[in-house]
Scaffold this motif. Sequence first.
Motif, PDB file in Angstrom:
ATOM      1  N   GLN A  35       0.832  -1.198   0.000  1.00 21.06           N
ATOM      2  CA  GLN A  35       0.000   0.000   0.000  1.00 21.06           C
ATOM      3  C   GLN A  35       0.876   1.261   0.000  1.00 21.06           C
ATOM      4  O   GLN A  35       0.604   2.221  -0.725  1.00 21.06           O
ATOM      5  CB  GLN A  35      -0.920   0.002   1.205  1.00 21.06           C
ATOM      6  N   LEU A  36       1.929   1.259   0.789  1.00 24.56           N
ATOM      7  CA  LEU A  36       2.826   2.407   0.834  1.00 24.56           C
ATOM      8  C   LEU A  36       3.527   2.633  -0.505  1.00 24.56           C
ATOM      9  O   LEU A  36       3.711   3.776  -0.929  1.00 24.56           O
ATOM     10  CB  LEU A  36       3.860   2.233   1.943  1.00 24.56           C
ATOM     11  N   LYS A  41       4.050   5.899  -5.392  1.00 26.61           N
ATOM     12  CA  LYS A  41       3.997   6.043  -6.846  1.00 26.61           C
ATOM     13  C   LYS A  41       3.028   7.146  -7.241  1.00 26.61           C
ATOM     14  O   LYS A  41       3.332   7.968  -8.110  1.00 26.61           O
ATOM     15  CB  LYS A  41       3.581   4.719  -7.493  1.00 26.61           C
ATOM     16  N   ILE A  42       1.882   7.189  -6.580  1.00 17.29           N
ATOM     17  CA  ILE A  42       0.896   8.237  -6.873  1.00 17.29           C
ATOM     18  C   ILE A  42       1.465   9.610  -6.540  1.00 17.29           C
ATOM     19  O   ILE A  42       1.344  10.559  -7.329  1.00 17.29           O
ATOM     20  CB  ILE A  42      -0.412   7.978  -6.098  1.00 17.29           C
ATOM     21  N   GLU A  45       3.976  10.647  -9.151  1.00 18.27           N
ATOM     22  CA  GLU A  45       3.311  11.056 -10.392  1.00 18.27           C
ATOM     23  C   GLU A  45       2.699  12.442 -10.243  1.00 18.27           C
ATOM     24  O   GLU A  45       2.792  13.264 -11.155  1.00 18.27           O
ATOM     25  CB  GLU A  45       2.240  10.036 -10.770  1.00 18.27           C
ATOM     26  N   GLU A  46       2.082  12.705  -9.081  1.00 17.48           N
ATOM     27  CA  GLU A  46       1.497  14.024  -8.848  1.00 17.48           C
ATOM     28  C   GLU A  46       2.579  15.100  -8.830  1.00 17.48           C
ATOM     29  O   GLU A  46       2.400  16.183  -9.389  1.00 17.48           O
ATOM     30  CB  GLU A  46       0.731  14.032  -7.529  1.00 17.48           C
ATOM     31  N   ARG A  47       3.703  14.814  -8.207  1.00 18.58           N
ATOM     32  CA  ARG A  47       4.804  15.771  -8.145  1.00 18.58           C
ATOM     33  C   ARG A  47       5.342  16.043  -9.545  1.00 18.58           C
ATOM     34  O   ARG A  47       5.618  17.187  -9.912  1.00 18.58           O
ATOM     35  CB  ARG A  47       5.930  15.240  -7.250  1.00 18.58           C
ATOM     36  N   GLU A  48       5.445  15.006 -10.354  1.00 14.67           N
ATOM     37  CA  GLU A  48       5.930  15.167 -11.728  1.00 14.67           C
ATOM     38  C   GLU A  48       4.983  16.054 -12.535  1.00 14.67           C
ATOM     39  O   GLU A  48       5.421  16.936 -13.274  1.00 14.67           O
ATOM     40  CB  GLU A  48       6.058  13.795 -12.389  1.00 14.67           C
ATOM     41  N   ILE A  49       3.684  15.846 -12.360  1.00 12.03           N
ATOM     42  CA  ILE A  49       2.688  16.646 -13.069  1.00 12.03           C
ATOM     43  C   ILE A  49       2.786  18.110 -12.631  1.00 12.03           C
ATOM     44  O   ILE A  49       2.771  19.034 -13.458  1.00 12.03           O
ATOM     45  CB  ILE A  49       1.271  16.100 -12.842  1.00 12.03           C
ATOM     46  N   LEU A  50       2.914  18.332 -11.327  1.00  7.54           N
ATOM     47  CA  LEU A  50       3.010  19.701 -10.813  1.00  7.54           C
ATOM     48  C   LEU A  50       4.281  20.389 -11.289  1.00  7.54           C
ATOM     49  O   LEU A  50       4.272  21.593 -11.571  1.00  7.54           O
ATOM     50  CB  LEU A  50       2.942  19.702  -9.290  1.00  7.54           C
TER      51      LEU A  50
END
Length: 54
Positions: A35-36, A41-42, A45-50
């Motif tokens: 789960q961690l 990973k999420i 991915e969010e940091r990469e998008i930002l």
Amino acid sequence: MQKLANWQNKTNQSKLVTAAPYYTGVVSALEGIKQLKRQLKIAEEEREILNKEG
């Protein structure tokens, strides 16, 4: 010293019969790790998008 993956493989093959009381702890720990890793990973991915937007 055996690694956790080796113990998990032996447990799955029913070769660690004496480890039965500890099996639930190992399984819950592995589920927690899984789960961690998903959450990490999420977040990556969010940091990469930002970073791309900013």
